[in-house]
Design a protein around this motif. Structure first.
Motif, PDB file in Angstrom:
ATOM      1  N   UNK A  18       1.076  -1.163   0.003  1.00  7.56           N
ATOM      2  CA  UNK A  18      -0.166   0.006   0.052  1.00  7.56           C
ATOM      3  C   UNK A  18       0.877   1.308   0.158  1.00  7.56           C
ATOM      4  N   UNK A  72       0.514   5.476   0.598  1.00  8.29           N
ATOM      5  CA  UNK A  72      -0.086   6.419   0.898  1.00  8.29           C
ATOM      6  C   UNK A  72       0.403   7.969   0.787  1.00  8.29           C
ATOM      7  N   UNK A 101       0.150  11.723   2.616  1.00  9.16           N
ATOM      8  CA  UNK A 101      -0.544  12.657   3.416  1.00  9.16           C
ATOM      9  C   UNK A 101      -0.030  13.970   3.461  1.00  9.16           C
ATOM     10  N   UNK A 111       0.563  17.685   5.679  1.00  2.00           N
ATOM     11  CA  UNK A 111       0.465  18.262   7.040  1.00  2.00           C
ATOM     12  C   UNK A 111       0.642  19.645   7.078  1.00  2.00           C
ATOM     13  N   UNK A 156      -0.310  20.860  12.967  1.00  2.28           N
ATOM     14  CA  UNK A 156      -1.275  19.777  12.842  1.00  2.28           C
ATOM     15  C   UNK A 156      -0.691  18.356  12.812  1.00  2.28           C
ATOM     16  N   UNK A 157      -1.492  17.482  12.739  1.00  7.67           N
ATOM     17  CA  UNK A 157      -0.881  16.540  12.294  1.00  7.67           C
ATOM     18  C   UNK A 157      -1.067  16.136  10.966  1.00  7.67           C
ATOM     19  N   UNK A 158      -0.610  14.900  10.268  1.00  8.61           N
ATOM     20  CA  UNK A 158      -0.942  14.489   8.905  1.00  8.61           C
ATOM     21  C   UNK A 158      -2.220  14.301   8.530  1.00  8.61           C
ATOM     22  N   UNK A 190      -4.572  12.367   5.729  1.00  6.26           N
ATOM     23  CA  UNK A 190      -4.590  11.391   4.500  1.00  6.26           C
ATOM     24  C   UNK A 190      -5.152  11.958   3.217  1.00  6.26           C
ATOM     25  N   UNK A 209      -5.018   6.962  -0.838  1.00  2.00           N
ATOM     26  CA  UNK A 209      -4.434   5.611  -0.548  1.00  2.00           C
ATOM     27  C   UNK A 209      -4.624   4.641  -1.810  1.00  2.00           C
ATOM     28  N   UNK A 255       3.928  14.033   2.747  1.00  6.70           N
ATOM     29  CA  UNK A 255       4.526  12.913   3.092  1.00  6.70           C
ATOM     30  C   UNK A 255       3.789  11.750   2.282  1.00  6.70           C
ATOM     31  N   UNK A 261       3.090   0.791   3.474  1.00  5.14           N
ATOM     32  CA  UNK A 261       2.765  -0.339   4.394  1.00  5.14           C
ATOM     33  C   UNK A 261       2.936  -1.679   3.827  1.00  5.14           C
ATOM     34  N   UNK A 308       3.625   2.398   9.391  1.00  5.69           N
ATOM     35  CA  UNK A 308       3.707   2.982   8.362  1.00  5.69           C
ATOM     36  C   UNK A 308       5.325   3.244   8.398  1.00  5.69           C
ATOM     37  N   UNK A 312       7.563   6.302   6.589  1.00  6.23           N
ATOM     38  CA  UNK A 312       7.272   7.402   6.148  1.00  6.23           C
ATOM     39  C   UNK A 312       8.294   7.984   5.229  1.00  6.23           C
ATOM     40  N   UNK A 313       8.242   8.760   4.257  1.00  3.37           N
ATOM     41  CA  UNK A 313       9.426   9.452   3.697  1.00  3.37           C
ATOM     42  C   UNK A 313       9.469  10.652   4.350  1.00  3.37           C
ATOM     43  N   UNK A 314      10.759  11.695   4.162  1.00  3.35           N
ATOM     44  CA  UNK A 314      10.970  12.780   4.968  1.00  3.35           C
ATOM     45  C   UNK A 314      10.258  13.894   4.523  1.00  3.35           C
TER      46      UNK A 314
END
Lengths: 115, 113
Positions: free
Chosen positions: A31, A33, A35, A37, A41-43, A45, A48, A88, A92, A103, A105-107
């Protein structure tokens, strides 16, 4: 853990331009995804992707799951000021990514839009 | 909509203090996760939990522990805070079988002096 290479690290573009960013991995994922941000705040989605070769759109956003399952890209068409933020990619499954079922994550790609 | 809340947006602690970061989700999700986010490093998984009283180590568990006494609440504990634990901490949750579509809280920015 696995590593995702996300590029570019940052982008400075004019409002109205199209944006393209991508992620690559040395290992496969089941998978992918994307995101976004916003500051403080939080990321959240955006898209997907579940199948190799899948191309999915969400408004002005389009993302693809690479055929090799080792890469994905995100395009944003006709950028607007509220597109500013950090994008981002995340993968998964398919290996030992993200500490079993977390997950990987990329940077991040920091998108800055000049009016 | 899923709501994931974190007890504090900003926290300042001293080296050696015990720190509790609380996360609550209101959608009856089984899976909960703690990440830390640092510039240039992205998000890294610290711990996750599939069920009450269950926990699994992520990629960087050293210096942290977790507690899941109730389904809706997942706590991250820094037993003895150190300056290298200054970071943004993000909590996330998902339904069982949907580990990929993680919903994140707003984050807690922790500074350890």
């Amino acid at each position: 853990g696995q590593q995702l290479n996300q590029s570019p690290q940052s982008m400075f573009i004019q409002e109205g331009e199209d944006v393209s960013m991508n992620c690559t991995s040395s290992s496969i994922f089941n998978t992918w995804l994307w995101y976004k941000q916003d500051p403080g705040e939080g990321p959240v989605l955006l898209i997907a992707l579940y199948k190799a070769g899948e191309l999915t759109s969400n408004g002005r956003l389009t993302a693809q799951f690479g055929i090799t399952r080792k890469d994905s890209f995100l395009n944003i068409s006709a950028s607007i000021p509220s597109d500013v933020g950090i994008y981002f990619c995340a993968g998964h499954g398919g290996g030992s990514g993200g500490g079993a079922d977390g997950l990987t994550f990329g940077k991040g790609t920091h998108l800055i839009i000049q009016p | 909509d899923v709501k994931v809340t974190q007890s504090s947006r900003y926290l300042v602690k001293r080296t050696g203090e015990k720190v509790f970061l609380e996360c609550v989700q209101d959608m009856d999700h089984e899976n909960m996760f703690w990440y830390r986010q640092d510039p240039g490093l992205g998000l890294r998984l610290i711990y996750f939990s599939y069920d009450v009283k269950m926990k699994e180590k992520g990629d960087i568990p050293e210096g942290y522990s977790v507690s899941r006494e109730k389904k809706e609440r997942f706590s991250l504990i820094l037993e003895s805070a150190s300056t290298n634990q200054t970071s943004m901490y993000l909590c996330a949750s998902t339904m069982v079988g949907a580990y990929n579509e993680q919903f994140f809280g707003p984050g807690t920015r922790l500074t350890v002096l």
